[in-house]
Design a protein around this motif. Structure first.
Motif, PDB file in Angstrom:
ATOM      1  N   LEU A 491     -18.981 -45.001  49.225  1.00 17.90           N
ATOM      2  CA  LEU A 491     -18.293 -46.351  49.950  1.00 17.90           C
ATOM      3  C   LEU A 491     -18.596 -47.672  48.971  1.00 17.90           C
ATOM      4  CD1 LEU A 491     -19.420 -45.767  53.668  1.00 17.90           C
ATOM      5  CD2 LEU A 491     -17.272 -45.375  52.454  1.00 17.90           C
ATOM      6  N   PHE A 492     -19.771 -47.527  48.465  1.00 21.83           N
ATOM      7  CA  PHE A 492     -20.017 -48.764  47.319  1.00 21.83           C
ATOM      8  C   PHE A 492     -20.177 -48.513  45.999  1.00 21.83           C
ATOM      9  CE2 PHE A 492     -22.153 -49.780  51.712  1.00 21.83           C
ATOM     10  CZ  PHE A 492     -21.297 -50.691  52.076  1.00 21.83           C
ATOM     11  N   ASN A 493     -19.109 -47.474  45.591  1.00 23.65           N
ATOM     12  CA  ASN A 493     -19.249 -47.097  44.257  1.00 23.65           C
ATOM     13  C   ASN A 493     -18.751 -48.480  43.501  1.00 23.65           C
ATOM     14  OD1 ASN A 493     -17.504 -46.636  41.721  1.00 23.65           O
ATOM     15  ND2 ASN A 493     -18.461 -44.546  42.168  1.00 23.65           N
ATOM     16  N   PRO A 494     -19.532 -48.993  42.729  1.00 18.59           N
ATOM     17  CA  PRO A 494     -19.011 -50.277  41.890  1.00 18.59           C
ATOM     18  C   PRO A 494     -17.870 -50.558  41.113  1.00 18.59           C
ATOM     19  CG  PRO A 494     -20.959 -48.912  40.611  1.00 18.59           C
ATOM     20  CD  PRO A 494     -20.787 -48.272  41.827  1.00 18.59           C
ATOM     21  N   VAL A 495     -17.459 -49.264  40.370  1.00 21.64           N
ATOM     22  CA  VAL A 495     -16.184 -49.365  39.825  1.00 21.64           C
ATOM     23  C   VAL A 495     -15.053 -49.550  40.818  1.00 21.64           C
ATOM     24  CG1 VAL A 495     -14.518 -47.899  38.199  1.00 21.64           C
ATOM     25  CG2 VAL A 495     -17.150 -47.872  38.009  1.00 21.64           C
ATOM     26  N   THR A 496     -14.943 -48.553  41.918  1.00 24.58           N
ATOM     27  CA  THR A 496     -14.163 -48.701  42.671  1.00 24.58           C
ATOM     28  C   THR A 496     -14.304 -49.932  43.269  1.00 24.58           C
ATOM     29  OG1 THR A 496     -14.545 -46.319  43.625  1.00 24.58           O
ATOM     30  CG2 THR A 496     -13.333 -47.812  45.070  1.00 24.58           C
ATOM     31  N   LEU A 497     -15.248 -50.583  43.850  1.00 28.65           N
ATOM     32  CA  LEU A 497     -15.448 -51.961  44.471  1.00 28.65           C
ATOM     33  C   LEU A 497     -14.832 -52.987  43.327  1.00 28.65           C
ATOM     34  CD1 LEU A 497     -18.717 -51.963  46.249  1.00 28.65           C
ATOM     35  CD2 LEU A 497     -16.516 -51.897  47.268  1.00 28.65           C
ATOM     36  N   PHE A 498     -14.981 -52.888  41.899  1.00 27.73           N
ATOM     37  CA  PHE A 498     -14.613 -53.905  41.010  1.00 27.73           C
ATOM     38  C   PHE A 498     -13.272 -53.654  40.927  1.00 27.73           C
ATOM     39  CE2 PHE A 498     -13.987 -54.948  36.451  1.00 27.73           C
ATOM     40  CZ  PHE A 498     -14.167 -56.138  36.777  1.00 27.73           C
ATOM     41  N   CYS A 499     -12.576 -52.452  41.089  1.00 28.35           N
ATOM     42  CA  CYS A 499     -10.958 -52.364  40.927  1.00 28.35           C
ATOM     43  C   CYS A 499     -10.321 -53.022  42.175  1.00 28.35           C
ATOM     44  CB  CYS A 499     -10.661 -50.979  41.004  1.00 28.35           C
ATOM     45  SG  CYS A 499     -10.975 -50.003  39.408  1.00 28.35           S
ATOM     46  N   ILE A 500     -11.025 -53.042  43.572  1.00 25.84           N
ATOM     47  CA  ILE A 500     -10.407 -53.428  44.568  1.00 25.84           C
ATOM     48  C   ILE A 500     -10.501 -55.012  44.695  1.00 25.84           C
ATOM     49  CG2 ILE A 500     -10.810 -53.893  46.940  1.00 25.84           C
ATOM     50  CD1 ILE A 500     -11.719 -50.771  47.056  1.00 25.84           C
ATOM     51  N   PHE A 501     -11.550 -55.457  43.951  1.00 21.13           N
ATOM     52  CA  PHE A 501     -11.860 -57.034  43.928  1.00 21.13           C
ATOM     53  C   PHE A 501     -10.753 -57.602  42.835  1.00 21.13           C
ATOM     54  CE2 PHE A 501     -13.846 -60.205  40.834  1.00 21.13           C
ATOM     55  CZ  PHE A 501     -13.900 -61.282  41.840  1.00 21.13           C
ATOM     56  N   LEU A 502     -10.558 -56.876  41.694  1.00 23.80           N
ATOM     57  CA  LEU A 502      -9.385 -57.416  41.015  1.00 23.80           C
ATOM     58  C   LEU A 502      -7.922 -57.479  41.611  1.00 23.80           C
ATOM     59  CD1 LEU A 502     -10.434 -55.871  37.521  1.00 23.80           C
ATOM     60  CD2 LEU A 502     -11.060 -58.144  38.368  1.00 23.80           C
ATOM     61  N   SER A 503      -7.821 -56.342  42.516  1.00 24.56           N
ATOM     62  CA  SER A 503      -6.713 -56.340  43.092  1.00 24.56           C
ATOM     63  C   SER A 503      -6.358 -57.388  44.280  1.00 24.56           C
ATOM     64  CB  SER A 503      -6.495 -54.735  43.724  1.00 24.56           C
ATOM     65  OG  SER A 503      -5.334 -54.665  44.456  1.00 24.56           O
ATOM     66  N   GLU A 504      -7.669 -57.488  44.737  1.00 22.26           N
ATOM     67  CA  GLU A 504      -7.321 -58.765  45.878  1.00 22.26           C
ATOM     68  C   GLU A 504      -7.389 -59.995  45.091  1.00 22.26           C
ATOM     69  OE1 GLU A 504      -7.311 -58.274  49.187  1.00 22.26           O
ATOM     70  OE2 GLU A 504      -7.068 -56.045  48.646  1.00 22.26           O
ATOM     71  N   LEU A 505      -7.707 -60.268  44.032  1.00 25.71           N
ATOM     72  CA  LEU A 505      -7.282 -61.566  43.300  1.00 25.71           C
ATOM     73  C   LEU A 505      -5.870 -61.443  42.630  1.00 25.71           C
ATOM     74  CD1 LEU A 505     -10.684 -62.088  41.340  1.00 25.71           C
ATOM     75  CD2 LEU A 505      -9.994 -62.821  43.382  1.00 25.71           C
ATOM     76  N   HIS A 506      -4.958 -60.256  42.881  1.00 34.32           N
ATOM     77  CA  HIS A 506      -3.881 -60.232  42.415  1.00 34.32           C
ATOM     78  C   HIS A 506      -3.883 -60.108  40.897  1.00 34.32           C
ATOM     79  CE1 HIS A 506      -2.366 -60.848  46.616  1.00 34.32           C
ATOM     80  NE2 HIS A 506      -3.092 -62.093  46.522  1.00 34.32           N
ATOM     81  N   TYR A 507      -4.831 -59.761  40.312  1.00 33.73           N
ATOM     82  CA  TYR A 507      -5.068 -59.541  38.813  1.00 33.73           C
ATOM     83  C   TYR A 507      -4.919 -60.944  37.893  1.00 33.73           C
ATOM     84  CZ  TYR A 507      -4.668 -54.671  40.093  1.00 33.73           C
ATOM     85  OH  TYR A 507      -4.884 -53.464  40.703  1.00 33.73           O
ATOM     86  N   ASP A 508      -5.208 -61.866  38.758  1.00 25.91           N
ATOM     87  CA  ASP A 508      -4.857 -63.319  38.103  1.00 25.91           C
ATOM     88  C   ASP A 508      -6.207 -64.019  37.293  1.00 25.91           C
ATOM     89  OD1 ASP A 508      -4.656 -66.164  37.652  1.00 25.91           O
ATOM     90  OD2 ASP A 508      -3.859 -66.320  39.503  1.00 25.91           O
ATOM     91  N   HIS A 509      -6.282 -63.865  36.427  1.00 23.88           N
ATOM     92  CA  HIS A 509      -7.595 -64.358  35.332  1.00 23.88           C
ATOM     93  C   HIS A 509      -7.865 -65.679  35.493  1.00 23.88           C
ATOM     94  CE1 HIS A 509      -4.526 -65.861  32.698  1.00 23.88           C
ATOM     95  NE2 HIS A 509      -5.777 -66.521  31.868  1.00 23.88           N
ATOM     96  N   GLN A 510      -6.974 -66.319  35.819  1.00 26.09           N
ATOM     97  CA  GLN A 510      -7.596 -67.922  36.122  1.00 26.09           C
ATOM     98  C   GLN A 510      -8.465 -68.038  37.363  1.00 26.09           C
ATOM     99  OE1 GLN A 510      -6.961 -70.405  34.422  1.00 26.09           O
ATOM    100  NE2 GLN A 510      -5.111 -69.997  32.962  1.00 26.09           N
ATOM    101  N   VAL A 511      -8.220 -67.253  38.504  1.00 22.44           N
ATOM    102  CA  VAL A 511      -9.053 -67.043  39.427  1.00 22.44           C
ATOM    103  C   VAL A 511     -10.346 -66.884  39.038  1.00 22.44           C
ATOM    104  CG1 VAL A 511      -9.565 -66.181  41.793  1.00 22.44           C
ATOM    105  CG2 VAL A 511      -7.319 -66.783  41.232  1.00 22.44           C
ATOM    106  N   LEU A 512     -10.648 -65.724  38.267  1.00 21.38           N
ATOM    107  CA  LEU A 512     -11.959 -65.375  37.576  1.00 21.38           C
ATOM    108  C   LEU A 512     -12.340 -66.302  36.689  1.00 21.38           C
ATOM    109  CD1 LEU A 512     -11.379 -61.739  36.158  1.00 21.38           C
ATOM    110  CD2 LEU A 512     -12.897 -62.577  38.152  1.00 21.38           C
TER     111      LEU A 512
END
Length: 624
Positions: A491-512
């Protein structure tokens, strides 16, 4: 305000204002008296803020009788007594002005470098006396010591005279004043003054007869009332101010590693931790009877914030952490009973925190507040659980209680509510459900950046287990523990969560980039990216293939297909079938932006470690 004889000068200003009104006029003032007193107090406040010197008649007789230093202390004591005495009035404007004057007096004494420590101790003594007089519990027995103490030992007659008629409201106001003084003090960045403050407050909290307060609230819980409606309201305001004061104080505490346990910062944290069970018990009737009300949400919010800040600052005993876990499961307005699958993708036009937020309907406002409390509850639950599950102090013989197993049981109950155990019967269904849960979990925290990175960093402490279902029988504690650890790792696999995190940012590097250069969360975001990029590089295949389902043939080089019956989460991701390409472009664009800013010396800190990780990521992207 001149520094010489400052207490005398300040006392003269306030004495001229207060003494012109007889005691009976202050206790039962007319409208005219209140108006005149407000005008006089406003003038006093302006004079103190302006720093103008007030001429004081030098009293040589007082110097002979008491000495100059004693005379200054007596003036300071009378000054505090007069202003605190005004807190007993019903007029909120007079109380507010009296409180503001005390804050300005504190500021003047800090600037002058004289008598501030005596001032803060006097104010803390007023707090102790106000609590004693506000909770007139009849004597119970000589054994318990809960009865009214001998008033001869209560302290200064000057202070007692002004506080004999103190109420819940008086105690609340003193907490508010102490908090405002602390806020001013934090701007000074003077560790010595902060230590004096913490030492005085800690000493006072240790002397306060909390058993009296507990007796009153216990009676409230049994009878369902504190008497009049006014008393109920005052009691609730008292709790709000008290918890708010403790939250602010804990936030200002700076604990240095390897520091002495008897230092003021450590002592005040330990005292606050001791008070938490009482606070939870006293606030519970309000949380239960006012479910959904503003005060209910406020108390729930502050209690959770207090416990979270304490876990940030202090190494809390495992038995206390376990008791907090059990409180969260049992009470905390039931937020841990909720499933997370209701959370939708983050919308760009979210109004939370916006000035236009007030235009939302009451239902929408209540839902937003509930989501906030849900976030806090889940975060505190995970922090307490992971500390008990993964901390080294719970893997040896030092802990006399088996707290780890109890924490494992609490975690098992929570996960069962999120994804029932019967989904294990079908690995494909479980994989889909676990991804849905992970996505909903990230979405729960996306609205609050500070909590988002705190929880994401906390989850990195979960060790990864083999990615297959454990072949165990249900029923034994060992099996339950093995299943719980496996489910946590999926449930808390770091790679899975990171992929979801980037998806929720709509892959906008400016937000990062905004996250990275933020004064408040920049360090947390940088740490999260560093650790996640390492996990991505170590689990490259998982990152490249996310979010595709696993195939039956592990050796197949083909990308895995999405299940025909897709959930709402997967339908959203179908809009981005090239998830890896989007994630790659986002991170490489971020690398390019950070490099440019660093070359121009515009990046707020040294990003070389992050750039090395991004370079390693780039190498893997270019490799065949």
């Amino acid at each position: 305000m001149a520094t010489g004889n400052l207490a005398s000068r300040l006392h003269l200003l306030i004495d001229r204002c207060v003494r012109q009104y007889p005691e009976r006029e202050v206790s039962s003032p007319t409208k005219e008296t209140e108006k005149d007193l407000l005008l006089s107090l406003s003038q006093v406040l302006r004079e103190i803020q302006s720093g103008e010197e007030t001429v004081v008649d030098h009293d040589e007789t007082a110097d002979t009788l008491y000495g100059p230093e004693s005379k200054e202390y007596l003036c300071l004591e009378r000054l505090v007594a007069d202003l605190v005495g005004l807190l007993g009035m019903k007029n909120v404007h007079i109380k507010h002005l009296a409180g503001n004057i005390l804050v300005e007096v504190s500021e003047s004494l800090v600037e002058s470098g004289s008598q501030w420590d005596e001032f803060i101790r006097l104010l803390c003594e007023c707090l102790r006396l106000a609590v004693i007089y506000s909770f007139p519990i009849p004597a119970v027995s000589s054994e318990t010591g809960f009865g009214i103490p001998d008033l001869r030992f209560l302290g200064s007659d000057v202070l007692k005279c002004k506080l004999e008629k103190a109420s819940w409201s008086t105690v609340s106001d003193i907490f508010r004043i102490l908090r405002n003084i602390l806020k001013r003090l934090s701007l000074e960045e003077n560790e010595e003054l902060l230590d004096v403050y913490l030492e005085s407050v800690n000493s006072t909290l240790a002397k306060v007869p909390w058993c009296r307060v507990d007796t009153v609230f216990s009676h409230q819980r049994q009878s369902g009332t504190l008497g009049s409606t006014a008393n109920c309201e005052e009691a609730t305001v008292f709790l709000g101010n008290f918890v708010q004061f403790l939250c602010s104080m804990v936030q200002q505490v700076h604990v240095v590693e390897d520091s002495d346990d008897f230092e003021p910062s450590h002592l005040i944290l330990q005292k606050t931790i001791e008070l938490v069970p009482d606070l939870l018990r006293w606030c519970q009737p309000n949380l239960e009877s006012q479910s959904g009300s503003c005060m209910s949400r406020y108390l729930g919010h502050k209690l959770l914030v207090l416990m979270i800040r304490l876990t940030d600052k202090s190494n809390i005993k495992c038995t206390i952490l376990l008791s907090w876990l059990q409180y969260l499961q049992r009470d905390s307005q039931g937020f841990l009973q909720h499933t997370l699958t209701k959370f939708k993708p983050v919308q760009d036009n979210c109004l939370e925190g916006s000035p236009f937020f007030v235009s939302l309907s009451d239902k929408e406002v209540n839902e937003t507040h509930s989501n906030h409390l849900h976030r806090l509850s889940v975060f505190l639950f995970l922090r307490c659980s992971f500390t008990l599950l993964y901390s080294s102090r719970h893997t040896d013989k030092q802990c006399e209680f088996d707290c780890r197993k109890k924490a494992m049981a609490e975690m098992f109950k929570w996960i069962e509510r999120q994804i029932p155990g019967n989904t294990f019967s079908d690995h494909r269904i479980y994989s889909k459900k676990s991804v849905e849960f992970s996505a909903s979990f990230v979405r729960l925290f996306m609205h609050e950046d500070d909590l988002l990175f705190k929880v994401l960093l906390q989850l990195l402490s979960v060790p990864l287990h083999r990615q297959e279902l454990p072949n165990v029988e249900w029923g034994s504690l060992e099996d339950e523990e093995q299943i719980t650890l496996f489910r946590l790792s999926t449930l808390f696999n770091p790679v899975t969560l990171f992929c979801i995190f980037l998806s929720e940012l709509h892959y906008d590097h400016q937000v990062l980039l905004d996250y990275l250069i933020s004064k408040d969360i920049g360090a947390s975001c940088a740490e999260y990216l560093l650790r996640c990029l390492r996990a991505v590089c170590d689990s490259w295949t998982l990152f490249v293939e996310f979010p595709f389902e696993g195939s039956t043939n592990a050796s197949s080089p083909k990308r895995r297909k999405v299940l025909p019956e897709t959930s709402e989460v997967e339908q959203n991701w179908r809009l981005h079938p090239q998830a890896f390409e989007d994630a790659k472009d986002c991170l490489l664009s971020l690398q390019n932006s950070v490099v440019k800013l660093h070359q121009k010396k515009l990046f707020p800190y040294n990003p070389e470690a992050l750039l090395r990780r991004l370079s390693r990521f780039q190498e893997l992207c270019l490799s065949p």
